[in-house]
Design a protein around this motif. Sequence first.
Motif, mmCIF file in Angstrom:
data_model
loop_
_atom_site.group_PDB
_atom_site.id
_atom_site.type_symbol
_atom_site.label_atom_id
_atom_site.label_comp_id
_atom_site.label_asym_id
_atom_site.label_seq_id
_atom_site.Cartn_x
_atom_site.Cartn_y
_atom_site.Cartn_z
ATOM 1 N N GLN A 1 -29.739 38.068 -74.549
ATOM 2 C CA GLN A 1 -29.476 39.461 -74.898
ATOM 3 C C GLN A 1 -29.806 40.387 -73.728
ATOM 4 N N ILE A 2 -30.998 40.168 -73.153
ATOM 5 C CA ILE A 2 -31.435 41.020 -72.043
ATOM 6 C C ILE A 2 -30.478 40.895 -70.865
ATOM 7 N N VAL A 3 -30.085 39.645 -70.558
ATOM 8 C CA VAL A 3 -29.202 39.426 -69.410
ATOM 9 C C VAL A 3 -27.876 40.136 -69.627
ATOM 10 N N GLU A 4 -27.324 39.986 -70.846
ATOM 11 C CA GLU A 4 -26.030 40.634 -71.095
ATOM 12 C C GLU A 4 -26.143 42.149 -70.977
ATOM 13 N N GLN A 5 -27.163 42.708 -71.626
ATOM 14 C CA GLN A 5 -27.330 44.158 -71.613
ATOM 15 C C GLN A 5 -27.496 44.678 -70.184
ATOM 16 N N SER A 6 -28.333 43.967 -69.379
ATOM 17 C CA SER A 6 -28.592 44.430 -68.026
ATOM 18 C C SER A 6 -27.329 44.356 -67.178
ATOM 19 N N LEU A 7 -26.581 43.249 -67.342
ATOM 20 C CA LEU A 7 -25.356 43.103 -66.553
ATOM 21 C C LEU A 7 -24.327 44.155 -66.951
ATOM 22 N N ARG A 8 -24.277 44.478 -68.249
ATOM 23 C CA ARG A 8 -23.353 45.527 -68.700
ATOM 24 C C ARG A 8 -23.715 46.858 -68.064
ATOM 25 N N ARG A 9 -25.011 47.187 -68.118
ATOM 26 C CA ARG A 9 -25.426 48.475 -67.560
ATOM 27 C C ARG A 9 -25.169 48.543 -66.056
ATOM 28 N N ALA A 10 -25.236 47.371 -65.377
ATOM 29 C CA ALA A 10 -25.000 47.362 -63.936
ATOM 30 C C ALA A 10 -23.516 47.204 -63.623
ATOM 31 N N HIS A 11 -22.663 47.263 -64.660
ATOM 32 C CA HIS A 11 -21.208 47.167 -64.489
ATOM 33 C C HIS A 11 -20.781 45.871 -63.830
ATOM 34 N N LEU A 12 -21.461 44.770 -64.190
ATOM 35 C CA LEU A 12 -21.113 43.496 -63.591
ATOM 36 C C LEU A 12 -20.660 42.491 -64.648
ATOM 37 N N TRP A 13 -20.962 42.809 -65.914
ATOM 38 C CA TRP A 13 -20.764 41.850 -66.997
ATOM 39 C C TRP A 13 -19.360 41.271 -67.018
ATOM 40 N N ASP A 14 -18.347 42.154 -66.967
ATOM 41 C CA ASP A 14 -16.979 41.668 -67.107
ATOM 42 C C ASP A 14 -16.588 40.726 -65.970
ATOM 43 N N GLU A 15 -17.184 40.945 -64.798
ATOM 44 C CA GLU A 15 -16.811 40.114 -63.666
ATOM 45 C C GLU A 15 -17.489 38.740 -63.684
ATOM 46 N N VAL A 16 -18.622 38.636 -64.362
ATOM 47 C CA VAL A 16 -19.375 37.374 -64.257
ATOM 48 C C VAL A 16 -19.619 36.666 -65.585
ATOM 49 N N LYS A 17 -19.150 37.268 -66.707
ATOM 50 C CA LYS A 17 -19.560 36.717 -67.999
ATOM 51 C C LYS A 17 -19.137 35.265 -68.198
ATOM 52 N N ASP A 18 -18.092 34.829 -67.491
ATOM 53 C CA ASP A 18 -17.633 33.448 -67.674
ATOM 54 C C ASP A 18 -18.332 32.456 -66.751
ATOM 55 N N ARG A 19 -19.132 32.943 -65.843
ATOM 56 C CA ARG A 19 -19.772 32.011 -64.902
ATOM 57 C C ARG A 19 -21.234 32.377 -64.657
ATOM 58 N N LEU A 20 -21.910 32.677 -65.766
ATOM 59 C CA LEU A 20 -23.311 33.096 -65.680
ATOM 60 C C LEU A 20 -24.186 32.037 -65.022
ATOM 61 N N HIS A 21 -23.764 30.786 -65.144
ATOM 62 C CA HIS A 21 -24.645 29.733 -64.642
ATOM 63 C C HIS A 21 -24.196 29.174 -63.299
ATOM 64 N N SER A 22 -23.289 29.884 -62.650
ATOM 65 C CA SER A 22 -22.949 29.471 -61.287
ATOM 66 C C SER A 22 -23.870 30.208 -60.310
ATOM 67 N N PRO A 23 -23.987 29.664 -59.082
ATOM 68 C CA PRO A 23 -24.956 30.234 -58.131
ATOM 69 C C PRO A 23 -24.646 31.691 -57.797
ATOM 70 N N ALA A 24 -25.704 32.503 -57.778
ATOM 71 C CA ALA A 24 -25.537 33.925 -57.503
ATOM 72 C C ALA A 24 -25.045 34.167 -56.088
#
Lengths: 249, 282, 289
Positions: A120-143
């Motif tokens: 939940q925290i990860v999703e919320q934080s990524l949404r607020r940072a405007h990154l969620w849509d770009e990375v939601k399908d590969r959360l577990h790939s290397p940053a």
Amino acid sequence: MVAAIETTVLNCWFGSLQVLKDVDILVERNEIFGIIGPANSGKTTFLRAINRLNALVPSYRQTGLIQLAGRDIEEIEDTVLRRRVGIIFALPQVLPISIFDNVAYGPRMHGIANRSTLEQIVEQSLRRAHLWDEVKDRLHSPALRLSGGQQQRLCIARTLAVEPEVILYDEPCSGLDPISTAKVEETMQQLKERYTQVLVTNNTKQAARVCDRCAFFLMGQVIEVAQTSVLFTNPADQRTNDYITGRFG
Amino acid sequence: MSGARVRQNIAFGLMGLVTMLVVLPIILTLWYVVANGIGAISLDFILQPPRNGMREGGIFPAIVGTFILIVGTMILSLPIGVLSAIYLVEYAKDNLFTRLIKLAVVNLSGIPSIVYGLFGLTVFVVLLRLGTSILAGCMTLAIMSLPVIITATKEALESVPASYREISLSLGATKWQTVRHCVLPYAIPGILTGTVLSLSRAAGETAPILFTVAAFYLPRLPRSLFDQVMALPYHLYVISTQVPNMPLSLSFATAFVLISLVFLMNLVSIILRAHYRRKRQW
Amino acid sequence: MRRAITERIIETCIRLSGLVVILFVVLVFLFLLKDAVLLFGHYPLGQFLLGTKWLPISEPPSFGIIPLLIGSLYVTAGAIVLCVPVGVISAMFIAEVAPGPLKGILKSLVEILASIPSVVLGFIGLVWLGPFLKDLLGLRTGQCGLTGSLLLAFMALPTIISISEDALASVPKAFKEAAYGLGATRWQTLWRICLPAASSGIIAAVMLGIGRVIGETMVVMMVTGNSPVIPRSITQALRTLTATIASEMGEAVSGSEHYYALFAVGLVLFISTFLINLVADAFLRRARQ
């Protein structure tokens, strides 16, 4: 209303070199406060004094008062202070682990182990940072596979995940292309309603675009603090004028 | 061709010849041991105890003994070595205590192994009443291995970028959390490599175990940590100097097994290093 | 709260480990000193240091360390004379002359040499090098100082080569480029620029090599003939400090004068290697600057 950050007669030294002289700065809640000035004017030192990162350097000394929401930060423990005051570094600093683990790093260190809470925290934080849509399908790939701009927004998300009150930015766009820069700036605007933000930048145009108020630092001193519109159109001090018109720095 | 060029070619040629003086003996040594030793290697040699005053049979107890010593040494030296390296890299301020530790590491690495043997004898065997035992031997070897482990761990920790520590601290992690989650994971390959290397050295040492653990002839396997054991390097010493009419082929075979063991450990550390270097992303 | 306590415990352990490392050096010294001092209760220090006879089991015994010191000195000097030129020149070849792949092979070979257990080299000295030298030079015995020196020189090579090579490799590129710019050949640059610039590191390498040679036990015990008399030449049987401890401790009765005398020999070894390492460390530090 109590100021988000207030420094009173702040003086800082590295060894015998004085980097900040009698700095009085007041940052209001929910504003984006800009700090501009030429290189070596003490901007970064000021920023890192607020979350006490300067103290990691053995030769560092400091006098004066820094208050966070009306409380002397010397009374606040390191870990608590740095949770309340997040920082984004000049170059995107991601850890060589997955996107998810980067964002979850802070919460995990603060004792959150429950998987669904973390998600939940990860999703919320990524949404607020405007990154969620770009990375939601590969959360577990290397940053580290993300682009520079995405990495910097990941750093913002990572900071948001520990729920700070204040976010410090230390020249966050210095390594980014104009499009990525625009995305980071847009993110900052969106974060305004929840967070107080302090932006150190070399780029006067960026300060003019993003900040509500700005301070001009020169050789460790505050020359002038004013509304951004005023500072950039009608500065009170000649030196400020010289700087923003590009005569030095 | 100018005079300077000619002189350079002559100089480089001579240097190459001198280097051959190093290279050839190394190859000859290895070949000599392998060629003379491999003939006597058999499953029985590896898995049987020695018989007839060590002139027949195998070296199983010595292999087991060396293995036990390696494991015991690792258990004792790894935690202290890694922790003190963490202290030096992550916690130490520039003060007298830190300088003393660094000095101590330098000097531990220079103490002759026979002096460690004396120390083990007087402190572990006599004073602590452990007797000539696995425990006393491992403790002696562990102290001897410390400087290598500390130095390797130190280098591994120092190679982790400083920014990782800043990221972690800036997110409100404590110092130890930072070390544990943001530094150690990236230093582990280097630590492992150094540890295996130091253990391979400990495995080949004879002088420190002479008076602390090594048994001249003990065909049965040890039953407790207070037993003596045979060990490969000491066994080789014994059969090549103390046993009359020893068939040379068995001595060569023992040397072959000892060298193989040490090389195997070195190989493991090289593979570990290569494996992690490929995986590492910073 | 529990988190804070765990953290406190772990940090205490970390600090303690640092302390333990210091403690080990102090303890090694103190315990050698303690047992060595017990000798000097019965046996005068002067006679120990200046005595020319090491006769531990005669009646009365004599514990003069001079024969052993000279034995160690002979073997060490012989080894150093042999391995320093060879080691430094090979290091120069590996660092500056050898092309990439060859360089890798040479470095791995040196690493392999470093990992060969000393007892194996002692064994080879015993069965091959000793008899070989005996026939070659017409000696009375192959078990003599020279055999030991040769093997020790061989053993010290990895230390000398790898540290010298490091020192040569860390000479700033700018130095070399400046020399090439002035038209110097690679050889002239190596000889006139790199070698002097790396001198501190090379001296440290030599010192560490000496430390290694003085402290080596098994090889000298197996091949130098084990005779504790003052040798007149390096081709005679002799005995070093280290070999004396290793070969006599087994028979010395715990708590006897002989037992304590061997600790006194250990103390002499400890102090000499300690000093050699201090000097080497000082040079290494200077090389790094």
